[in-house]
Write an enzyme that holds these catalytic residues in place. Structure first.
Site, mmCIF file in Angstrom:
data_model
loop_
_atom_site.group_PDB
_atom_site.id
_atom_site.type_symbol
_atom_site.label_atom_id
_atom_site.label_comp_id
_atom_site.label_asym_id
_atom_site.label_seq_id
_atom_site.Cartn_x
_atom_site.Cartn_y
_atom_site.Cartn_z
ATOM 1 N N HIS A 1 0.795 -1.054 0.045
ATOM 2 C CA HIS A 1 -0.097 0.069 0.117
ATOM 3 C C HIS A 1 0.651 1.183 0.056
ATOM 4 O O HIS A 1 1.690 1.338 0.758
ATOM 5 C CB HIS A 1 -0.924 -0.085 1.146
ATOM 6 C CG HIS A 1 -1.688 1.172 1.298
ATOM 7 N ND1 HIS A 1 -3.091 1.496 0.509
ATOM 8 C CD2 HIS A 1 -1.608 2.430 2.121
ATOM 9 C CE1 HIS A 1 -3.268 2.738 0.963
ATOM 10 N NE2 HIS A 1 -2.698 3.274 1.885
ATOM 11 N N ASP B 1 -15.155 2.466 7.978
ATOM 12 C CA ASP B 1 -14.140 3.322 7.417
ATOM 13 C C ASP B 1 -14.598 4.288 6.493
ATOM 14 O O ASP B 1 -14.223 5.489 6.867
ATOM 15 C CB ASP B 1 -12.414 2.627 6.946
ATOM 16 C CG ASP B 1 -11.770 3.644 6.498
ATOM 17 O OD1 ASP B 1 -11.232 4.303 7.487
ATOM 18 O OD2 ASP B 1 -11.250 3.610 5.427
ATOM 19 N N ARG C 1 -14.711 12.695 8.646
ATOM 20 C CA ARG C 1 -13.502 13.452 8.900
ATOM 21 C C ARG C 1 -13.336 14.413 8.046
ATOM 22 O O ARG C 1 -12.709 15.615 8.120
ATOM 23 C CB ARG C 1 -12.391 12.229 9.023
ATOM 24 C CG ARG C 1 -12.324 11.162 10.114
ATOM 25 C CD ARG C 1 -11.500 10.212 10.025
ATOM 26 N NE ARG C 1 -10.236 10.568 9.567
ATOM 27 C CZ ARG C 1 -9.348 9.955 9.110
ATOM 28 N NH1 ARG C 1 -9.522 8.627 8.599
ATOM 29 N NH2 ARG C 1 -8.094 10.258 8.500
ATOM 30 N N SER D 1 -7.480 3.795 9.407
ATOM 31 C CA SER D 1 -8.019 3.810 8.181
ATOM 32 C C SER D 1 -7.306 2.749 7.211
ATOM 33 O O SER D 1 -7.994 2.062 6.556
ATOM 34 C CB SER D 1 -8.249 5.091 7.619
ATOM 35 O OG SER D 1 -8.692 5.312 6.521
ATOM 36 N N LYS E 1 -8.335 -1.335 6.104
ATOM 37 C CA LYS E 1 -8.558 -1.928 4.796
ATOM 38 C C LYS E 1 -7.723 -3.037 4.429
ATOM 39 O O LYS E 1 -8.082 -3.987 3.703
ATOM 40 C CB LYS E 1 -8.732 -0.738 3.762
ATOM 41 C CG LYS E 1 -10.003 0.140 3.917
ATOM 42 C CD LYS E 1 -9.874 1.079 2.901
ATOM 43 C CE LYS E 1 -8.728 2.231 2.731
ATOM 44 N NZ LYS E 1 -8.941 3.129 3.798
#
Length: 438
Positions: free
Chosen positions: A82, A161, A168, A183, A187
């Site tokens: 990621h 999320d 947010r 967050s 995932k």
């Protein structure tokens, strides 16, 4: 248990229990808690923070709020990657074929881009016919057959999320390290991998502009992984200039193909080797970073990484002709060179400005529902440290918006900072955070 008491407790700076966090996530996901109370808790967290236990509890609660991908029918250790997002960041397009060619299964779920950052799914959709939506059985089968698949994230992975992030975004609580970390990791946990390698960007084109903040975020995410028994490693990498040369969906696919052919930009190749060797280590394919790097270099040299990318594109219905004719990926109506006005050296390239210029060209989304022009973007011809003469091409603009041409060119020119003295080159990799470091 009352939401009022949870808000008050965190407002006073006290530690929330896992039960209280689970109550909040479960009830908010079911619309039993109103936005105004959820926003109050987010603001309390923003100012008071979360400790490591609280952050891990929040991450798991969000990961468990929807579906959890089951990759158990795929033999071997599955490693996910990621990136926190940057300009010209097409590493997934190069990394996945490299790692899969080394025999490590990669079941990759990626997202779309928003703002000046590009999304992997948008990039792959610039290849005619490529299918980003596979049913779970087809997804698993493809990974088992060719070691890799890249699909769009489903709406049912960590839905809490998604709901919290939207809140947010409108309550000025996005830039909280515990909330960002939970967050991202929620995932990744829901996506079912056995290990994770993170690329945490820092610099003017990154979410974390300060290197110190990027290290804090990296340590927080690695700590979450450690607490939930998900091995996680994070590299902190530079985004003070765009990565590689291409910024824009089809243009980045073209550059990824060139990189897999051994003809790509050196910074992109180097970053992919660094991230890829960590993925091979996490999968226990190699014993050292050096061994992993050597294996990946060999796969680039012998063409097996490139062939693996072809296999992925073919399996998901994409036009494989782009590998023999990459020009199929750059068919914008307006192609315009942006010239240097003086002699000297490139001292800096403001990545966010280049990203914004690419977004104006049509390559990015200003809103979630905006259409993307997959052929639009910018290709840099100069990078930091390069010597230039007046009239040299700094970059080339690709767009189908002629009415925006002058504005985009002005932004590109302002993004390039030049001077008379050759600068020191910024480091590509600022450091690494491993489980033993947290």
């Amino acid at each position: 248990m009352r939401m009022y008491d949870i808000i008050l407790k965190k407002r006073r700076g006290l530690v929330l229990t896992a039960e209280e966090i689970n109550f909040f996530i479960e009830q908010y996901s079911r619309d039993k808690i109103p936005d105004y109370q959820a926003a109050a808790l987010l603001m309390a967290i923003f100012f008071r923070g979360l400790d490591a236990e609280e952050t891990a509890a929040l991450t798991l609660a969000m990961a468990n709020s929807g579906d959890r991908a089951d990759l158990s029918s795929i033999p071997g250790l599955k490693v996910d990657k990621h990136s926190t997002g940057g300009v010209g960041d097409k590493t997934t397009l190069v990394l996945i074929p490299m790692v899969a060619a080394a025999g490590v299964p990669v079941a990759k779920m990626s997202g779309r881009g928003l703002g000046h950052t590009g999304g992997t799914i948008d990039k792959l959709e610039s290849i005619s016919g490529f299918r980003v939506n596979l049913d779970p059985e087809e997804f698993i089968s493809q990974v088992n057959n060719i070691k890799a698949a890249v699909v769009a994230q489903t709406g049912q992975l960590a839905p809490a999320d998604k709901k919290l992030y939207a809140l947010r975004d409108v309550t000025a609580t996005v830039d909280s390290i515990p909330l960002i970390a939970s967050s991202v990791m929620s995932k990744k946990i829901a996506a079912g991998a056995d290990a994770i390698v993170l690329d945490v960007k820092t610099g003017c084109g990154a979410f974390m502009r300060e290197t110190e903040d990027a290290f804090k975020l990296a340590r927080t995410m690695v700590s979450i992984g450690k607490r939930v028994n998900l091995p996680t490693v994070a590299l902190i990498t530079d985004m003070d200039q765009p990565l590689g040369n291409a910024v824009g969906n089809a243009l980045e696919v073209k550059e990824a193909i060139l990189t897999l052919q051994g003809k790509g930009p050196s910074d992109l190749e180097e970053l992919c080797l660094a991230l890829g060797s960590q993925m091979l280590l996490a999968a226990k394919k190699v014993k050292t970073d050096k061994e992993g790097r050597q294996l990946l270099l060999e796969l680039l040299k012998n063409g097996k990484a490139l062939q693996k990318f072809k296999d992925i594109i073919s399996a998901q219905g994409g036009q494989v002709e782009v590998f023999d004719n990459p020009e199929l990926l750059s068919k914008a109506d307006l192609i315009k060179s942006v010239k240097a006005s003086s002699d000297g050296y490139i001292l800096g390239i403001h990545a966010e400005m280049i990203g914004n210029a690419a977004m104006l060209s049509g390559a990015g989304r200003e809103t979630k529902d905006a259409e993307v022009d997959l052929r639009a973007g910018i290709v840099l011809h100069k990078k930091i440290g390069d010597k230039i003469s007046a009239g040299d091409t700094l970059a080339v603009l690709y767009t189908n918006r002629p009415e925006k041409e002058a504005e985009i060119i002005r932004i590109i020119q302002e993004a390039f900072i030049s001077g008379s003295q050759k600068p020191f080159l910024p480091p590509l990799i600022h450091g690494i955070v491993k489980p033993g470091d947290v």
